[in-house]
Write a protein that holds these residues in place. Structure first.
Motif: not given
Length: 552
Positions: A3-19
């Motif tokens: 089941a869907l649960t409420p979103a927790t506190q936003s964690p930190s993204v250590r590395l974000f790499h996008a193309s």
């Protein structure tokens, strides 16, 4: 299903790499520069610009060939290797048949070092490092693919989701009441190495976009994207340029993202869904829990071969919707962040090429379909020049499609199960197989139409020639019976014989032209004459139709 649960506190993204991988259609070259290919013309035009043609990684010095390039090469099947890297080299290669190069040509510009994004009004800007900015050209295809590779560290997960949603849009889909572009970043700026602004977005210029669509019946793109592509210019714009492009699909660009977080198993299902569908779900929108894409998220979009429950597991999850390819893993795992042998290296090499090929297939097929539609819309059957132009375009498109099928079209890319599974997942969501079948059937129908039309014309010509041959046979047998000497034209003065010859030639030419002009009616008469069911009066009426008015 969890089941869907409420979103927790936003964690930190250590590395974000996008193309970003943005396919664009190239318009045909003008006559004065049509001798070269698109990429050759582009290379000539970019001598004074930042774009430069780059060599592949296969240098003459083997010590400079990196292991990540080797792993990339051996991940693909031989026919895919020939497409990506060219044919194999051998010292025993024949001079008459040298090994061919890859049909893919890559240009790169290095003057843009950073991307500064202001996602919303009154928010602090975010700076992302521009890793690569490439432009891919392909033999036999009026197509390019822009690749923008960016990265950053230590961003909130909510910020990453908003970047994926707002960035990578060619033009605004509308405007907010405050004048901001709908769903776009508030401001996007390209920066050089010294931090100077090279170009910035102009999505708030509402009148520019409205006026362009009203005038050209085609969307305009934001200035910061147009700046990247120059000397290529938008097809319908008033900006001068020999190489022009047009959009293939809507304004959302396909995107890949690599996200490293601490302990990804702590993410709630809602966070997983929002990450996987980040390009389609508005960050402020409530999750549509009754939508099939949410209810069946794991079955439709997830490939969990490496999403294991064991503590020593890779803890890496792959998600793909077709237009978005997302990899999420554990930032504490050295193998996940290894840029030479780990998942990051695979993401930037093997999986990038998988994504690029899948979108190359879709974009090419859409272009083939567009050419067919444009050719039919341009056809005027009352205009002979239009008909001839239509035939040339259809036959040229058919030939190019055959080359595309044998050079670019693959069902299997790799013998590695996960690489192949991700390709099939991406291609299935893009509906590439169904699109290929549709385009192939359309081209086949067009080709059959041209063949049947040619056969009809040839049949009419054969009928006319047959009628003329029958009439000529009568004259030949008759004159042959009399020995070709009914009238002694061979005697008398030279001028008299010349006049006789000219008169006879004129009479015969007139008879032949008359037979050609009335060949259809003569054919009908001969058919009536050979039909035993037609009465004698009917046969005389058919004969009268040859010299009289055409029967209705």
């Amino acid at each position: 299903m969890t089941a869907l649960t409420p979103a927790t506190q936003s964690p930190s993204v250590r590395l974000f790499h996008a193309s970003l991988v943005w396919p664009l259609q190239l318009t045909p070259l003008t006559r004065d520069i049509s001798e070269g290919r698109h990429w050759e013309v582009f290379e000539a035009l970019t001598k004074d610009s930042a774009w430069r043609l780059i060599d592949d990684e296969f240098t003459e010095d083997p010590t400079q060939f990196e292991e990540r390039h080797y792993r990339e090469f051996v991940s693909f099947l031989p026919y895919v290797q020939r497409f990506l890297y060219g044919e194999g080299r051998s010292r025993n290669s024949s001079a008459d048949d040298p090994p061919g190069n890859s049909p893919m040509h890559v240009f790169r510009r290095k003057d843009i070092a950073k991307l500064r994004l202001t996602l919303r009004r009154d928010q602090a800007p975010i700076e992302l490092h521009v890793v690569h900015l490439d432009l891919y050209f392909f033999h036999d295809l009026d197509l390019i693919q822009l690749n923008l590779e960016i990265r950053s560290n230590d961003l909130p997960l909510d910020t990453v989701r908003e970047i994926l949603f707002r960035f990578g849009r060619a033009y605004p889909s509308g405007w907010e009441e405050t004048g901001e572009g709908l769903h776009n970043a508030y401001l996007a700026e390209w920066l050089d190495a010294d931090g100077r602004v090279i170009a910035q977005s102009d999505t708030r210029k509402r009148e520019k976009y409205l006026g362009y669509v009203c005038t050209h019946r085609s969307p305009c793109i934001s200035e910061h994207w147009a700046c990247l592509l120059r000397p290529l210019v938008l097809a319908h714009s008033d900006e001068p340029g020999d190489l022009r492009y047009r959009l293939i699909e809507y304004q959302r660009m396909p995107v890949m993202s690599f996200i490293a977080v601490d302990n990804p198993r702590q993410l709630s299902r809602e966070q997983w869904v929002r990450l996987g569908l980040a390009t389609t779900l508005h960050p402020d929108e409530a999750l549509p829990i009754n939508e099939p894409m949410v209810l069946e998220f794991e079955q439709r979009y997830c490939q969990d071969r490496f999403w294991t429950d064991s503590a020593a597991g890779p803890n890496t999850r792959f998600m793909c919707t077709g237009n978005a390819f997302t990899v999420v893993g554990d930032a504490a795992a050295p193998f996940f962040l290894d840029s030479e042998r780990g998942v990051l290296a695979q993401f930037r090499h093997q999986y990038f090429l998988v994504f690029l090929i899948a979108h190359l297939h879709r974009a090419s097929l859409l272009i083939f379909s567009e050419i067919l539609v444009d050719a039919v819309n341009d056809l005027d059957i009352r205009n002979d020049a239009s008909v001839r132009r239509f035939k040339r375009r259809i036959r040229s498109n058919f030939e190019t499609f055959l080359r595309f099928t044998h050079r670019y079209w693959f069902h299997e890319l790799s013998e590695r199960p996960h690489v192949q599974a991700m390709y099939r997942l991406c291609a299935n969501h893009l509906r590439n197989d169904a699109l290929y079948d549709d385009v192939r059937d359309e081209i086949r129908e067009m080709s059959h139409y041209l063949d049947s039309d040619s056969q009809r014309r040839q049949s009419n010509t054969v009928v006319r020639l047959t009628v003329i041959t029958i009439l000529g046979l009568i004259a030949t047998v008759t004159t042959g019976y009399f020995g070709m000497n009914i009238i002694p034209f061979g005697e008398g003065p030279v001028w008299q014989r010349a006049v006789h010859g000219l008169v006879a030639c004129g009479v015969f030419i007139g008879l032949v032209l008359f037979a050609v002009a009335r060949s259809k009616r003569l054919s009908d008469f001969l058919e009536a004459l050979s039909d035993e069911r037609v009465t004698l009066g009917g046969k005389f009426r058919a004969l009268w139709g040859v010299v009289g008015r055409q029967q209705r």
